[in-house]
Design a protein around this motif. Structure first.
Motif, PDB file in Angstrom:
ATOM      1  N   CYS A 152       0.814  -1.221   0.000  1.00  0.00           N
ATOM      2  CA  CYS A 152       0.000   0.000   0.000  1.00  0.00           C
ATOM      3  C   CYS A 152       0.844   1.266   0.000  1.00  0.00           C
ATOM      4  N   CYS A 153       2.193   1.127   0.011  1.00  0.00           N
ATOM      5  CA  CYS A 153       2.986   2.368   0.106  1.00  0.00           C
ATOM      6  C   CYS A 153       2.946   3.181  -1.174  1.00  0.00           C
ATOM      7  N   VAL A 154       2.470   2.606  -2.264  1.00  0.00           N
ATOM      8  CA  VAL A 154       2.299   3.400  -3.480  1.00  0.00           C
ATOM      9  C   VAL A 154       1.359   4.581  -3.210  1.00  0.00           C
ATOM     10  N   LYS A 155       0.431   4.396  -2.292  1.00  0.00           N
ATOM     11  CA  LYS A 155      -0.453   5.493  -1.898  1.00  0.00           C
ATOM     12  C   LYS A 155      -0.129   6.033  -0.504  1.00  0.00           C
ATOM     13  N   TYR A 156       0.237   5.158   0.436  1.00  0.00           N
ATOM     14  CA  TYR A 156       0.294   5.568   1.839  1.00  0.00           C
ATOM     15  C   TYR A 156       1.702   5.717   2.422  1.00  0.00           C
ATOM     16  N   GLY A 157       2.726   5.524   1.599  1.00  0.00           N
ATOM     17  CA  GLY A 157       4.075   5.738   2.095  1.00  0.00           C
ATOM     18  C   GLY A 157       4.646   4.539   2.832  1.00  0.00           C
ATOM     19  N   VAL A 158       5.922   4.651   3.196  1.00  0.00           N
ATOM     20  CA  VAL A 158       6.657   3.548   3.796  1.00  0.00           C
ATOM     21  C   VAL A 158       6.752   3.739   5.307  1.00  0.00           C
ATOM     22  N   THR A 159       7.456   2.822   5.963  1.00  0.00           N
ATOM     23  CA  THR A 159       7.565   2.865   7.426  1.00  0.00           C
ATOM     24  C   THR A 159       8.013   4.236   7.918  1.00  0.00           C
ATOM     25  N   ARG A 160       9.030   4.792   7.253  1.00  0.00           N
ATOM     26  CA  ARG A 160       9.572   6.091   7.663  1.00  0.00           C
ATOM     27  C   ARG A 160       8.472   7.138   7.823  1.00  0.00           C
ATOM     28  N   ASP A 161       7.480   7.084   6.971  1.00  0.00           N
ATOM     29  CA  ASP A 161       6.438   8.111   6.967  1.00  0.00           C
ATOM     30  C   ASP A 161       5.535   8.030   8.193  1.00  0.00           C
ATOM     31  N   TYR A 162       5.692   6.988   9.008  1.00  0.00           N
ATOM     32  CA  TYR A 162       4.833   6.810  10.173  1.00  0.00           C
ATOM     33  C   TYR A 162       5.586   6.871  11.504  1.00  0.00           C
ATOM     34  N   ARG A 235       2.391   0.165 -20.310  1.00  0.00           N
ATOM     35  CA  ARG A 235       1.566   1.275 -20.811  1.00  0.00           C
ATOM     36  C   ARG A 235       0.338   1.460 -19.928  1.00  0.00           C
ATOM     37  N   ALA A 236      -0.208   0.374 -19.434  1.00  0.00           N
ATOM     38  CA  ALA A 236      -1.371   0.470 -18.533  1.00  0.00           C
ATOM     39  C   ALA A 236      -0.991   1.202 -17.239  1.00  0.00           C
ATOM     40  N   VAL A 237       0.176   0.849 -16.681  1.00  0.00           N
ATOM     41  CA  VAL A 237       0.644   1.526 -15.459  1.00  0.00           C
ATOM     42  C   VAL A 237       0.843   3.020 -15.730  1.00  0.00           C
ATOM     43  N   ALA A 238       1.496   3.326 -16.858  1.00  0.00           N
ATOM     44  CA  ALA A 238       1.751   4.731 -17.199  1.00  0.00           C
ATOM     45  C   ALA A 238       0.440   5.489 -17.383  1.00  0.00           C
ATOM     46  N   ALA A 239      -0.551   4.850 -18.003  1.00  0.00           N
ATOM     47  CA  ALA A 239      -1.836   5.519 -18.254  1.00  0.00           C
ATOM     48  C   ALA A 239      -2.549   5.831 -16.944  1.00  0.00           C
ATOM     49  N   VAL A 240      -2.487   4.893 -16.002  1.00  0.00           N
ATOM     50  CA  VAL A 240      -3.111   5.119 -14.687  1.00  0.00           C
ATOM     51  C   VAL A 240      -2.427   6.303 -13.991  1.00  0.00           C
ATOM     52  N   THR A 241      -1.083   6.300 -14.017  1.00  0.00           N
ATOM     53  CA  THR A 241      -0.325   7.386 -13.380  1.00  0.00           C
ATOM     54  C   THR A 241      -0.634   8.722 -14.042  1.00  0.00           C
ATOM     55  N   GLU A 242      -0.594   8.730 -15.378  1.00  0.00           N
ATOM     56  CA  GLU A 242      -0.830   9.979 -16.104  1.00  0.00           C
ATOM     57  C   GLU A 242      -2.228  10.530 -15.866  1.00  0.00           C
ATOM     58  N   ALA A 243      -3.175   9.648 -15.599  1.00  0.00           N
ATOM     59  CA  ALA A 243      -4.545  10.104 -15.328  1.00  0.00           C
ATOM     60  C   ALA A 243      -4.657  10.704 -13.923  1.00  0.00           C
ATOM     61  N   GLY A 244      -3.549  10.730 -13.183  1.00  0.00           N
ATOM     62  CA  GLY A 244      -3.573  11.313 -11.845  1.00  0.00           C
ATOM     63  C   GLY A 244      -4.228  10.411 -10.817  1.00  0.00           C
ATOM     64  N   ILE A 245      -4.341   9.128 -11.147  1.00  0.00           N
ATOM     65  CA  ILE A 245      -4.925   8.173 -10.196  1.00  0.00           C
ATOM     66  C   ILE A 245      -3.803   7.623  -9.310  1.00  0.00           C
ATOM     67  N   VAL A 246      -4.030   7.652  -7.996  1.00  0.00           N
ATOM     68  CA  VAL A 246      -3.074   7.033  -7.076  1.00  0.00           C
ATOM     69  C   VAL A 246      -3.750   5.812  -6.464  1.00  0.00           C
ATOM     70  N   PRO A 247      -3.495   4.635  -7.026  1.00  0.00           N
ATOM     71  CA  PRO A 247      -4.137   3.427  -6.494  1.00  0.00           C
ATOM     72  C   PRO A 247      -3.554   3.063  -5.136  1.00  0.00           C
ATOM     73  N   SER A 248      -4.275   2.259  -4.368  1.00  0.00           N
ATOM     74  CA  SER A 248      -3.746   1.830  -3.071  1.00  0.00           C
ATOM     75  C   SER A 248      -2.924   0.549  -3.209  1.00  0.00           C
ATOM     76  N   ALA A 249      -2.885  -0.012  -4.404  1.00  0.00           N
ATOM     77  CA  ALA A 249      -1.986  -1.115  -4.750  1.00  0.00           C
ATOM     78  C   ALA A 249      -1.870  -1.131  -6.266  1.00  0.00           C
ATOM     79  N   LEU A 250      -0.680  -1.410  -6.760  1.00  0.00           N
ATOM     80  CA  LEU A 250      -0.511  -1.575  -8.207  1.00  0.00           C
ATOM     81  C   LEU A 250       0.664  -2.519  -8.417  1.00  0.00           C
ATOM     82  N   GLU A 251       0.324  -3.799  -8.479  1.00  0.00           N
ATOM     83  CA  GLU A 251       1.314  -4.871  -8.504  1.00  0.00           C
ATOM     84  C   GLU A 251       1.367  -5.521  -9.878  1.00  0.00           C
ATOM     85  N   LEU A 252       2.557  -5.965 -10.239  1.00  0.00           N
ATOM     86  CA  LEU A 252       2.731  -6.676 -11.507  1.00  0.00           C
ATOM     87  C   LEU A 252       3.347  -8.043 -11.246  1.00  0.00           C
TER      88      LEU A 252
END
Lengths: 461, 461
Positions: A152-162, A235-252
């Motif tokens: 979930c750190c793609v949206k909520y950050g890593v341990t340091r952030d807490y 390209r799918a990942v880039a499109a999601v990012t470019e659309a300004g969407i911050v998912p709470s998980a984005l795994e490949l």
């Protein structure tokens, strides 16, 4: 060496010092495959701050090195013993000292398991986001020492952030209370932040103050899609990012991994399934629906097949099964060395292509799971048990992956830490001036070099 | 002293070194009232990394201390000159080096104004959240050196949460490139984080890499309410927090401040208006509407009167006018010393009550604006120009406020930094062991003590 053990036994409560072979063997290394380790002289199972202070003081007096340790789930050898060292285990320090729901923080001892913290604060309507894959078995102290990441750190950050504060025992046995419990604070240097990710080389983390988020207000929606090529998935990942969407998980999950899971589980994969993307959003209500639909559309536009959606926890879990089963599926083929490079998000397809080439050249299996939204890849390098030649080729492949990651503007470790496995990579990544800063700080805080020597950065010793 | 000036003139481009009285006077202090400062020997207006390196090397060679400086908008004396020092101004370093929209980061020189960065990245669909009140006039370098906060950090975090790398010139003139551009990375110690908030005492920050958020997907809604008592306002804040709502702003303005603005602007306040709460949420659509309505209800339940809502930017701005006008309204009464204590959220009403008592005892005006959602208060202490006795009482009041904040579990500076004004408070807050850590790190990185000596922490010199 006997003298330090005797001194420890005299100073510490009963059942605190262990020297039996079985215990020392168990505590001599973490979960990093192929990282070297030595045999400790003794292990101390601290139950209190006093125990840690006594152990550090006595070790310092006797000139014995100290290797602090949580649950030993690390993947870089950061907790591996040096010969004759004292392993200082925090696993018995499992107290949750305080949860303040109004101020949204918790103070917990270093040995508390990530999931236990999570469960405990959930009962107060609060959420501790950092979710390393090891969350059921790894300790907060270890998470903090390595600055652990997660899905979930793609949206909520890593341990340091807490982490906003901690109690640390320094190399001379003195106690430093760092940080604060208030929401903000800038009094003095951010020493709390310096200790996060320092892998036990600057002090022994005894308790940690973490800030928390409200538990409610989120609704999970999952979107998964298979892709014919890594480029399409990229390209799918880039499109999601470019659309300004911050998912709470984005795994490949790559082809090798996918097919290993499918073979094991008897799954029927779509034709030409060479990559699987797994996304989640957690905005509630109509907004979550809108974002999930947008991600679904981006997956389809980029060429995704069998794109599916889920809202029910059980269904989400089912769609994410490939992620969960990836590691055990690969472990069936042999010992797995987990890589942890991080490249620019846009370089993920290129990096995966390079890893495929490395695997082909080396004649070994390398499967990939990746936090695609962060550009953080975990190539899983496998050499069959007992095949020393394959193991040598696997080690060479590991080094080539590090080089490739650097060539693409990446960093040699995204979330597992330098430990022992990434010392060479860190020496490449960090300039002589920056390495000099590391040595100056290490020397200033631990002049005798007794705390976890040889880890976290190349010390040139 | 002439020799260093001559050496600087010889080494640096024309119009880079200034020694005229007007320039030196302008550069001798920041915006902290009543903090001491001396007269610099010279000022260097660096235009490049090379200029900074040359200035630091020559100053080091000549044993001249260096006071780095952005726009001089600091509120703690952190940029105040020591006598005979070299002021190293970064204000000409205003290049935006790179914006990577796909990877969501920007690399900017230290002299770029916060608002300029904000505007520049907005054109790429990106957002740099940290919003100190000085955003129109303060530099990113200064923001980073002090770890500046702002209004939206209750939801989006402070400067530290956005800085992932930087270029720093160290005390010996060497160049350290710290951090990364990738989303994650744990290679070595978090030196980037150590330099954030170090107030120019460990190195001169020349450029900064900041991570960015998508600009879109937010819709602002404002909710304001007047309260008869601070306790009522405090209950409203607690109710919002307990409901798990994280507003994007939650500001409080006290009676003194409110009445100063109302008198100046000819406003008609509700009867018994002793506190004003200003909140924003920024979730889009129905979710934002739901949260705004919930906050409105919490405000009313806690006893709020004239509770209003706004969605149009002009209307929001109008409702937030009291926040914007607070500082100029108070400045009409005399020089304003801005305090910056941070207490637990729940202690805000008690802290405000104590500040009222301090003001009454001292016979001076103290008005309050507070980032209530963070527990971060800015008591504005006013002593009429030329009244030395009032000024002495104001200074004593400042110290009592610091003591009261500590008694309530707070920290002596929430977002302005220690500079000179909070050295005594920092000495109280930081234990001898933690001060020892500060000194050890300072000495390791700047053994001759030439970088901004006497700031950021009590060095005991």
């Amino acid at each position: 060496m006997h003298s330090v053990v005797e001194a420890l036994r005299a100073a510490l409560p009963p059942h605190t010092v262990a020297t039996d072979a079985e215990t020392l063997d168990r505590l001599s290394h973490d979960d990093a495959e192929w990282a070297d380790y030595g045999l400790p002289a003794a292990a101390v199972f601290a139950s209190s701050l006093d125990d840690v202070v006594a152990a550090v003081r006595l070790a310092a007096e006797h000139g014995v090195t100290i290797v602090p340790r949580g649950a030993g789930t690390g993947l870089s050898g950061g907790a591996n013993a040096t010969s004759g060292c004292l392993v200082l285990s925090l696993e018995r320090m499992t107290r949750i000292i305080e949860v303040d729901a109004a101020e949204r923080y918790a103070i917990v001892e270093a040995g508390v398991l990530n999931d236990d913290l999570r469960r405990h604060v959930a009962a107060h309507g609060l959420w501790y986001p950092p979710d390393p894959a090891s969350q059921a078995i790894s300790t907060i102290g270890g998470n903090v020492a390595t600055n652990a990441g997660g899905i979930c750190c793609v949206k909520y950050g890593v341990t340091r952030d807490y982490v906003i504060g901690m109690t640390v025992v320094l190399a001379d046995g003195s106690i430093a209370k760092l940080g604060r419990t208030t929401a903000k604070g800038v009094t003095g240097y951010d020493l709390t932040g310096l200790f996060v990710g320092s892998e036990g080389t600057l002090g022994v983390i005894v308790d940690v103050t973490v800030k928390l988020r409200p538990l409610g207000g989120r609704e999970e929606r999952a979107i998964v899609g298979y892709f014919r090529t890594l480029t399409d998935a990229g390209r799918a990942v880039a499109a999601v990012t470019e659309a300004g969407i911050v998912p709470s998980a984005l795994e490949l999950i790559d082809r090798t991994c996918l097919h290993a899971v499918a073979r094991w589980q008897g799954w029927d994969l779509p034709e030409d399934a060479n990559a699987l993307l797994l996304a989640k959003v957690d905005e509630p209500g109509a907004r979550g629906e809108e974002l999930a639909a947008a991600i679904e559309a981006h997956f389809r536009t980029a060429g995704g097949s069998r794109v599916e959606r889920a809202e029910e926890p059980a269904h989400i879990d089912q769609l994410f099964a490939a992620r969960r089963l990836a590691y055990p599926a690969l472990e069936r083929l042999g010992p797995v060395l987990t890589e942890d490079v991080c490249v620019p998000r846009g370089a993920v397809p290129e990096m995966l292509a390079r890893i495929e080439a490395v695997a082909a050249d080396a004649g070994i299996v390398i499967a990939n799971i990746a936090h695609a939204g962060d550009g953080n890849l975990h190539p899983l390098i496998i050499a069959p048990e007992g095949d020393d030649e394959a193991k040598a080729r696997a080690k060479a492949a590991f080094d080539r992956i590090v080089d490739d990651c650097r060539a693409l503007g990446g960093t040699v470790t995204g979330e597992h830490g330098v430990g022992l496995l990434k010392l060479l990579g860190a020496a490449e990544e960090l300039s002589p001036v920056v390495l000099g800063l590391h040595r100056a700080i290490k020397h200033a805080l631990d002049p005798a070099g007794i705390l976890n020597p040889g880890k976290a950065f190349p010390n040139g010793d």
